[in-house]
Design an enzyme around this catalytic site. Sequence first.
Site, PDB file in Angstrom:
ATOM      1  N   HIS A   1      -0.218 110.905  55.180  1.00  0.00           N
ATOM      2  CA  HIS A   1      -0.925 110.234  56.271  1.00  0.00           C
ATOM      3  C   HIS A   1      -1.232 111.252  57.356  1.00  0.00           C
ATOM      4  O   HIS A   1      -0.424 112.151  57.636  1.00  0.00           O
ATOM      5  CB  HIS A   1      -0.068 109.095  56.850  1.00  0.00           C
ATOM      6  CG  HIS A   1      -0.841 108.125  57.694  1.00  0.00           C
ATOM      7  ND1 HIS A   1      -1.172 108.395  59.007  1.00  0.00           N
ATOM      8  CD2 HIS A   1      -1.350 106.899  57.422  1.00  0.00           C
ATOM      9  CE1 HIS A   1      -1.847 107.370  59.505  1.00  0.00           C
ATOM     10  NE2 HIS A   1      -1.974 106.449  58.578  1.00  0.00           N
TER      11      HIS A   1
ATOM     12  N   ASP B   1      -1.438 102.147  52.260  1.00  0.00           N
ATOM     13  CA  ASP B   1      -2.649 101.834  51.496  1.00  0.00           C
ATOM     14  C   ASP B   1      -2.397 101.833  49.993  1.00  0.00           C
ATOM     15  O   ASP B   1      -3.046 101.097  49.247  1.00  0.00           O
ATOM     16  CB  ASP B   1      -3.760 102.836  51.826  1.00  0.00           C
ATOM     17  CG  ASP B   1      -4.164 102.781  53.280  1.00  0.00           C
ATOM     18  OD1 ASP B   1      -4.482 101.673  53.750  1.00  0.00           O
ATOM     19  OD2 ASP B   1      -4.155 103.818  53.951  1.00  0.00           O
TER      20      ASP B   1
END
Length: 431
Positions: free
Chosen positions: A308, A366
């Site tokens: 991320h 995600d």
Amino acid sequence: MTKPVSSVSVTAGDESVSLPIIKGTMGPDVIDIHALSSALGLLNYDPGFVGTASCESKITFIDGEKSLLLYRGYPIEELAERATFTEVAYLLLNEELPNVEQYRHFSQLLKKQSLLHEQIRNFFNGFRRDAHPMAILCGTVGALSAFYHEAVDISNEASRMLSAIRLIAKIPTIAAWAYKYTQGETFMYPRSEYSYSENLLYMMFATPMEPYVMNPVVARAIDRILILHADHEQNASTSTVRLAGSTGANPFACISAGIAALWGPAHGGANEAVLKMLDSIGRKENIPAFIEKVKDKNSGIRLMGFGHRVYKNFDPRAKIMQNACHDVLNELGITHEPLLELAMELEKIALEDPYFIERKLYPNVDFYSGIIFRALGIPSSMFTPLFAVARATGWISQWKEMIEGTQRINRPRQLYTGASLRHFTPISTRD
């Protein structure tokens, strides 16, 4: 604005200026650079605003090094495990968690406002059947201001709160109807006996032919997904909402702008990219070769759903989403779905491979949310609209905070590298 705690001196040529240093509750201190321009004639150059604090906010805090995400000071792990999405929505809007009576009242307001004006049904018929649900969502949310004229009066506190509640309440209905429209199915109206997340499931999957059986495990997973995506500090779409809101635009137009920003594949389309990656791998036996391509910098192959930009270690939302993912798969009895088996095997290999461990490329939120949506039979075109349903609460809370604080129209400057001053010549004299 918070008072300065110290200052730093900046010199350019023979001129110097003292810049105030402002300290927040948590996180790095901030330098107020206003005087760079007025006193020294300098501008701060920060492409992408990655090193710029664009506003003062009390809503969400992220510490990427410590993998910390707080909503109004509460750790995301505690809220996702113990709160409902409705409680979190109240918290983001009102700064504190609700008591029993406040929760009951707020829940009733959301249910009452979840119905759409009947004329909005006609909007959907104007879209092609193969329209992307994000296009429908973006256009319809923006059009809400045509039905609620009081939203234009952003100076009125009661009007701002009513607009916020309407937005949070109606966006699941719009998203669900966008899905139904693209599927050619009958629109289903929200029901008062269902919670926020239950109504989202009901409106997406129920039909008039038979009673809808609500699965509490699935509903709880959706609730967690909404909580985990409700806000994430000053990301691209939230910054877009604030930028639009700084002009005094009505809240529905501002949220529509946020939806447009979220639509970009670099922002809201990450979970959809995960499934595209899994589709490209195809079979479990292809994973080792794929992993080797990922390690090869010249291959151009990326491992989607891992790592991320903000979190330097692990995404604190990922573990919660991982648990929800396995709960859903176990509840639905999915043990032999090829794509989901592929995802679980990829997760296992990546978590054990020294290459990914050393680089702290852990699965992010995600990776798991896309798997949950696929397990529920939700098409990838609906992933980003559902993200928008969750994030709308954060967007409207950020908008409301900005309007009620020091509102100043945003006007970034630039580093100009084009042609210097030159003068027009008639076309007949040009070479």
